[in-house]
Design an enzyme around this catalytic site. Structure first.
Site, PDB file in Angstrom:
ATOM      1  N   ARG A  61      60.008 110.430 -66.788  1.00 27.52           N
ATOM      2  CA  ARG A  61      60.464 109.040 -66.940  1.00 27.52           C
ATOM      3  C   ARG A  61      60.496 108.666 -68.417  1.00 27.52           C
ATOM      4  O   ARG A  61      59.522 108.171 -68.969  1.00 27.52           O
ATOM      5  CB  ARG A  61      59.567 108.100 -66.149  1.00 27.52           C
ATOM      6  CG  ARG A  61      59.761 108.211 -64.649  1.00 27.52           C
ATOM      7  CD  ARG A  61      58.978 107.155 -63.901  1.00 27.52           C
ATOM      8  NE  ARG A  61      57.540 107.418 -63.924  1.00 27.52           N
ATOM      9  CZ  ARG A  61      56.626 106.574 -63.473  1.00 27.52           C
ATOM     10  NH1 ARG A  61      56.991 105.402 -62.995  1.00 27.52           N
ATOM     11  NH2 ARG A  61      55.351 106.891 -63.501  1.00 27.52           N
ATOM     12  N   ASP A  63      61.210 106.892 -72.040  1.00 20.05           N
ATOM     13  CA  ASP A  63      61.119 105.521 -72.529  1.00 20.05           C
ATOM     14  C   ASP A  63      62.468 105.015 -73.026  1.00 20.05           C
ATOM     15  O   ASP A  63      63.421 105.784 -73.196  1.00 20.05           O
ATOM     16  CB  ASP A  63      60.109 105.442 -73.675  1.00 20.05           C
ATOM     17  CG  ASP A  63      58.668 105.499 -73.199  1.00 20.05           C
ATOM     18  OD1 ASP A  63      58.428 105.298 -72.002  1.00 20.05           O
ATOM     19  OD2 ASP A  63      57.780 105.762 -74.045  1.00 20.05           O
ATOM     20  N   ARG A 212      55.855 111.350 -79.226  1.00 18.50           N
ATOM     21  CA  ARG A 212      56.154 110.580 -80.445  1.00 18.50           C
ATOM     22  C   ARG A 212      54.918 110.351 -81.304  1.00 18.50           C
ATOM     23  O   ARG A 212      55.013 110.231 -82.528  1.00 18.50           O
ATOM     24  CB  ARG A 212      56.827 109.265 -80.064  1.00 18.50           C
ATOM     25  CG  ARG A 212      58.239 109.486 -79.524  1.00 18.50           C
ATOM     26  CD  ARG A 212      59.034 108.204 -79.496  1.00 18.50           C
ATOM     27  NE  ARG A 212      58.674 107.361 -78.367  1.00 18.50           N
ATOM     28  CZ  ARG A 212      58.611 106.042 -78.410  1.00 18.50           C
ATOM     29  NH1 ARG A 212      58.832 105.390 -79.547  1.00 18.50           N
ATOM     30  NH2 ARG A 212      58.315 105.353 -77.337  1.00 18.50           N
TER      31      ARG A 212
END
Length: 296
Positions: A61, A63, A212
């Site tokens: 999923r 972002d 990230r």
């Protein structure tokens, strides 16, 4: 939790890609927020002329702003709907979907397949350039510009120390009841002939903001603001460090999802649902990933 397909239904696998720029992530949200799941489910309902929405389950999923080249999802359809539309479903979906999301393959899934829980790894790429002139205008939506020169060797030294099974709490946004233990299978950096530096990050699963955050830590090493052993020390401390920045999403792409042989799909799906702990920890269970519950 059972993963049996409801009687009278079939499970269909979809392979797809999308440019995340104008999406508020994968997961369907409130009215007014454009999402990849919402776009595909709406298109599927329209082309099959169905009164109900068939919900997708996805491998990762992503972002808001994150792209995907090799995303995988599944949907359970009534057998009669599949039989009626199977031969023309891919072409009709292509005609209905926006140009920033494409489905490349639609096929019956093998028995035991679950796009999320059957996966054994996900591979992401993060792309960055340190060119003093900035990012190529034709790539700016997929490449981060870092305005300090980057030492790729130092970044690889730091990244190599994080490979393996660890609690990545220091690099994840915590979610109630979710484990942050993951097995980082590969983390490496390379500079291409065009000057773009690509991080390859592969793990059994990822927790929220993990990729990230890892990239943000490596950039601090690469530009000389932190030594190569600093990201490992942050990992060992097990708490968020204010110096670890979550870099912008547009440089991140889900490149590929890996699955075991068909005969192992169901077993992998069951294993992945087990809550995970490190070996030797109190209450430790099977060292499996609890799926890719919201990522990156």
């Amino acid at each position: 939790m059972s993963d049996e397909v409801a009687p009278g239904h079939v499970r269909v696998r979809l392979d797809l890609s999308y440019d995340g720029k104008d999406f508020s992530g994968w997961a369907r949200q409130t009215v007014g927020r454009r999402t990849v799941q919402g776009e595909i489910e709406d298109a599927l309902r329209t082309v099959t002329r169905s009164a109900r929405t068939y919900e997708l389950t996805v491998a990762g999923r992503t972002d808001a702003g994150v792209h995907a080249r090799g995303q995988v999802a599944h949907v359970d359809l009534p057998a009669e709907v599949w039989d009626e539309h199977r031969d023309k479903l891919l072409r009709r979906l292509s005609g209905r979907l926006s140009h920033d999301v494409r489905i490349w393959r639609v096929e019956l899934a093998p028995q035991g397949f679950n796009a999320r829980f059957s996966a054994i790894w996900r591979r992401y790429a993060y792309r960055v350039t340190d060119h003093p002139g900035g990012a190529d205008p034709l790539l700016r939506g997929h490449v981060l510009w870092h305005d300090w020169p980057l030492d790729v060797d130092a970044m690889n030294e730091a990244a190599g120390r994080l490979v393996g099974e660890h609690d990545f709490a220091a690099y994840c946004k915590r979610r109630e009841g979710a484990t942050t233990i993951r097995t980082l299978q590969r983390f490496s950096w390379s500079r291409g002939d065009d000057g773009v530096i690509t991080a390859t990050v592969r793990a059994d699963a990822f927790c929220h903001n993990m990729v990230r955050s890892l990239v943000g830590a490596m950039l601090f090493v690469g530009d000389g603001h932190r030594p190569a052993d600093w990201p490992g020390k942050v990992l060992a401390a097990g708490v968020r460090d204010s110096a670890v920045h979550v870099v912008r999403p547009h440089g991140l792409t889900l490149e590929e999802v890996g699955y075991p042989a068909d005969e192992l799909l169901a077993a992998r799906s069951r294993e992945a649902r087990n809550r995970r702990s490190l070996p030797g920890a109190a209450g430790s269970g099977p060292a499996s990933a609890a799926g890719d519950a919201g990522c990156c």
